[in-house]
Scaffold this motif. Structure first.
Motif, PDB file in Angstrom:
ATOM      1  N   LEU A   1      32.060   8.895  -8.282  1.00 30.22           N
ATOM      2  CA  LEU A   1      32.743   7.691  -7.807  1.00 30.22           C
ATOM      3  C   LEU A   1      32.186   7.261  -6.453  1.00 30.22           C
ATOM      4  CD1 LEU A   1      36.456   8.355  -8.837  1.00 30.22           C
ATOM      5  CD2 LEU A   1      34.676   7.114 -10.069  1.00 30.22           C
ATOM      6  N   GLY A   2      31.776   8.227  -5.639  1.00 32.16           N
ATOM      7  CA  GLY A   2      31.121   7.893  -4.374  1.00 32.16           C
ATOM      8  C   GLY A   2      29.829   7.121  -4.591  1.00 32.16           C
ATOM      9  N   MET A   3      29.094   7.465  -5.650  1.00 32.48           N
ATOM     10  CA  MET A   3      27.856   6.740  -5.948  1.00 32.48           C
ATOM     11  C   MET A   3      28.143   5.298  -6.349  1.00 32.48           C
ATOM     12  SD  MET A   3      25.910   9.831  -7.976  1.00 32.48           S
ATOM     13  CE  MET A   3      24.478   8.854  -8.444  1.00 32.48           C
ATOM     14  N   ILE A   4      29.281   5.082  -7.023  1.00 34.65           N
ATOM     15  CA  ILE A   4      29.693   3.710  -7.338  1.00 34.65           C
ATOM     16  C   ILE A   4      30.002   2.960  -6.048  1.00 34.65           C
ATOM     17  CG2 ILE A   4      31.488   2.325  -8.455  1.00 34.65           C
ATOM     18  CD1 ILE A   4      31.714   4.645 -10.536  1.00 34.65           C
ATOM     19  N   ALA A   5      30.756   3.624  -5.142  1.00 39.46           N
ATOM     20  CA  ALA A   5      31.074   2.997  -3.851  1.00 39.46           C
ATOM     21  C   ALA A   5      29.811   2.736  -3.047  1.00 39.46           C
ATOM     22  CB  ALA A   5      32.027   3.901  -3.074  1.00 39.46           C
ATOM     23  N   GLU A   6      28.869   3.653  -3.102  1.00 40.60           N
ATOM     24  CA  GLU A   6      27.607   3.478  -2.388  1.00 40.60           C
ATOM     25  C   GLU A   6      26.854   2.263  -2.916  1.00 40.60           C
ATOM     26  OE1 GLU A   6      24.370   6.588  -0.896  1.00 40.60           O
ATOM     27  OE2 GLU A   6      24.346   6.364  -3.079  1.00 40.60           O
ATOM     28  N   GLY A   7      26.838   2.113  -4.231  1.00 39.91           N
ATOM     29  CA  GLY A   7      26.181   0.950  -4.811  1.00 39.91           C
ATOM     30  C   GLY A   7      26.830  -0.345  -4.356  1.00 39.91           C
ATOM     31  N   ALA A   8      28.167  -0.349  -4.285  1.00 40.04           N
ATOM     32  CA  ALA A   8      28.860  -1.543  -3.815  1.00 40.04           C
ATOM     33  C   ALA A   8      28.493  -1.852  -2.370  1.00 40.04           C
ATOM     34  CB  ALA A   8      30.371  -1.341  -3.950  1.00 40.04           C
ATOM     35  N   ALA A   9      28.427  -0.813  -1.533  1.00 36.58           N
ATOM     36  CA  ALA A   9      28.070  -1.020  -0.128  1.00 36.58           C
ATOM     37  C   ALA A   9      26.646  -1.559  -0.002  1.00 36.58           C
ATOM     38  CB  ALA A   9      28.219   0.291   0.646  1.00 36.58           C
ATOM     39  N   GLN A  10      25.749  -1.058  -0.826  1.00 40.33           N
ATOM     40  CA  GLN A  10      24.361  -1.528  -0.771  1.00 40.33           C
ATOM     41  C   GLN A  10      24.255  -2.981  -1.245  1.00 40.33           C
ATOM     42  OE1 GLN A  10      22.697   1.718  -3.067  1.00 40.33           O
ATOM     43  NE2 GLN A  10      21.774   2.640  -1.239  1.00 40.33           N
ATOM     44  N   LYS A  11      25.034  -3.355  -2.252  1.00 42.62           N
ATOM     45  CA  LYS A  11      25.041  -4.753  -2.681  1.00 42.62           C
ATOM     46  C   LYS A  11      25.557  -5.666  -1.575  1.00 42.62           C
ATOM     47  CE  LYS A  11      26.055  -6.313  -6.660  1.00 42.62           C
ATOM     48  NZ  LYS A  11      26.733  -6.701  -7.933  1.00 42.62           N
ATOM     49  N   ASN A  12      26.387  -5.086  -0.693  1.00 40.95           N
ATOM     50  CA  ASN A  12      26.979  -5.852   0.405  1.00 40.95           C
ATOM     51  C   ASN A  12      26.137  -5.771   1.675  1.00 40.95           C
ATOM     52  OD1 ASN A  12      29.081  -7.507   1.404  1.00 40.95           O
ATOM     53  ND2 ASN A  12      30.109  -5.753   2.327  1.00 40.95           N
TER      54      ASN A  12
END
Length: 466
Positions: A373-384
């Motif tokens: 789930l952290g990797m999902i959050a990381e992907g969201a942060a990178q998209k932002n």
């Protein structure tokens, strides 16, 4: 707290005359415990504020190797007419005649520097004579002889530590004596040579294998400097402390372990498997320090509500550790380890909501699925526009830390709110929430779909369209 191979204890912190108590404040006068090291050895004198049928030690876990109560191997009651008895799994001071216990009881002890089951080592012994005692093992509660159990509450316990040989260390500073009601720290006796940087103080056993000591001296300052830079200063003031002991080159053993306490990280190293430099030992040491060090922020600066939310802290610390090591060592590749986390999460998630992992004792799910789930959050942060998982966690910590106006707690709703803030994707947050609280028949399909929404994929997600 994480364990690597063999278990470990915890170590030092210091300040004088008293620090905040881990117990509730009572109107009753405190129990006072005077712990003294002098020419006659070690002693602890208990001054009880009132008569009682007995006084029990809430922390009475067994010694791991000996599989028995550790105090019976270490403590001798010096007060006539009093004995230390083990009743079920609790150590209790009782009067031999069955009456009330005297209000002053002295025990003599040899510091027990060995591992306990699910508790901190009573003592950490260093090869230069330095020794640290865990405060919590001197805490007591009234014993009810009629029901053979501890009372539900009792007076606070105030501990006074003294060393006739000279100053001792409490919260990193030398004092002639230390008085504390904190039952979750260590007090250090001896003459250690601390290593201090802008972001930590460390005591590393001088007999630690030279290559491992060298690597620790290089890795520790970088670790805590990066965490402070990316996550902000940790709450609680002062610098975190690291205490690393060496138990010797025990044959046929490779042991790296430790524990984390407020502001304090302990490391215990032992075994011939650590004498010679190896990639396995190096990466094990780095990962352990990086994971536990992350808890000074994700676990202490902010905490979590219930065991159902442990995945936020444990999975978060895992992924922070991987990203930190990758930054320090460009040759390090966390890919294989992350793939193992993925497979573990899948295996433990079929029709099993993540929120129930601790209750089911599927503790690995908190680490593995928390990392995914952290990797999902990381992907969201990178998209932002963010760099990595650090940016997601830094925003969570900043928004919820108590010293900045938050409540000091990161809830699942807080985590999901930050996910939406980074991704703008309410549906993604709903999918994660369902995975956490409801579970899924198809964890691979659901997690792959979530990763795809932030332009990420695991190797097992090849069939998922982006």
């Amino acid at each position: 707290m994480t364990r690597l191979l063999v278990v470990v204890g915890a170590l030092i912190a210091l300040l004088f005359p008293a620090v905040s108590s881990a117990q509730e404040v009572s109107d009753e006068a405190p129990v006072r415990v005077e712990v003294l090291h002098d020419a006659d050895g070690w002693s602890a004198t208990f001054h009880f504020p009132r008569d009682a049928q007995g006084w029990a030690f809430p922390r009475s876990n067994r010694a791991r190797r000996q599989d028995t109560g550790w105090r019976e191997l270490s403590w001798t009651v010096a007060t006539d007419g009093v004995s230390l008895q083990r009743i079920d799994e609790t150590d209790v001071l009782l009067a031999d005649d069955g009456g009330a216990l005297p209000q002053e009881v002295t025990v003599r002890f040899v510091p027990f520097a060995d591992d306990l089951m699910a508790d901190y080592d009573p003592a950490l012994q260093f090869t230069d004579g330095t020794l640290a005692l865990f405060t919590g093992h001197f805490s007591v509660m009234p014993w009810l002889r009629d029901t053979q159990e501890m009372a539900e509450d009792g007076p606070v316990v105030e501990m006074i530590f003294r060393d006739a040989d000279g100053p001792l260390l409490y919260q990193g500073l030398p004092y002639d004596s230390a008085t504390t009601r904190d039952d979750s720290t260590y007090v250090v006796f001896g003459d250690p040579q601390p290593i201090s940087t802008d972001h930590l103080t460390a005591i590393i056993d001088p007999q630690t294998p030279a290559w491992l000591r060298r690597e620790m001296l290089d890795f520790l300052p970088q670790t805590f400097a990066i965490y402070a830079d990316r996550l902000g200063e940790r709450a609680g003031g002062g610098k975190p402390m690291v205490l690393s002991s060496w138990a010797g080159p025990t044959p046929e053993l490779y042991s790296q372990g430790g524990s984390v306490l407020p502001g304090l990280l302990t490391v215990r190293l032992e075994g011939e498997g650590l004498v010679n430099e190896s990639t396995q030992a190096l990466q094990g040491m780095r990962w352990f320090i990086a994971h536990e060090g992350a808890h000074f922020w994700l676990g202490q600066t902010v905490g979590y509500e219930t065991d159902a939310d442990a995945w936020i802290m444990e999975g978060g610390a895992d992924l922070l550790a991987f990203r930190l090591i990758e930054r320090i060592d460009p040759d390090y590749d966390a890919g294989t380890t992350l793939a193992n986390k993925w497979q573990t999460c899948l295996a433990l998630s079929v029709d099993k909501p993540l929120a129930g992992a601790s209750e089911r004792r599927d503790y690995d799910a908190n680490y593995a699925c928390g990392t995914v789930l952290g990797m999902i959050a990381e992907g969201a942060a990178q998209k932002n526009g963010g760099r990595d998982f650090f940016d997601f966690i830094a925003a969570l910590v900043a928004a919820n830390r108590e010293d900045a106006g938050g409540d000091g707690v990161v809830s699942v709703d807080d985590w999901l709110g930050q996910l939406v803030a980074e991704s703008g994707d309410e549906e993604l947050a709903a999918q994660v929430k369902a995975f956490v609280y409801q579970g899924t028949e198809d964890p691979q399909g659901d997690l792959c779909a979530m990763l795809a929404r932030v332009d990420r994929a695991d190797p097992g997600c090849a069939a998922v369209a982006h």
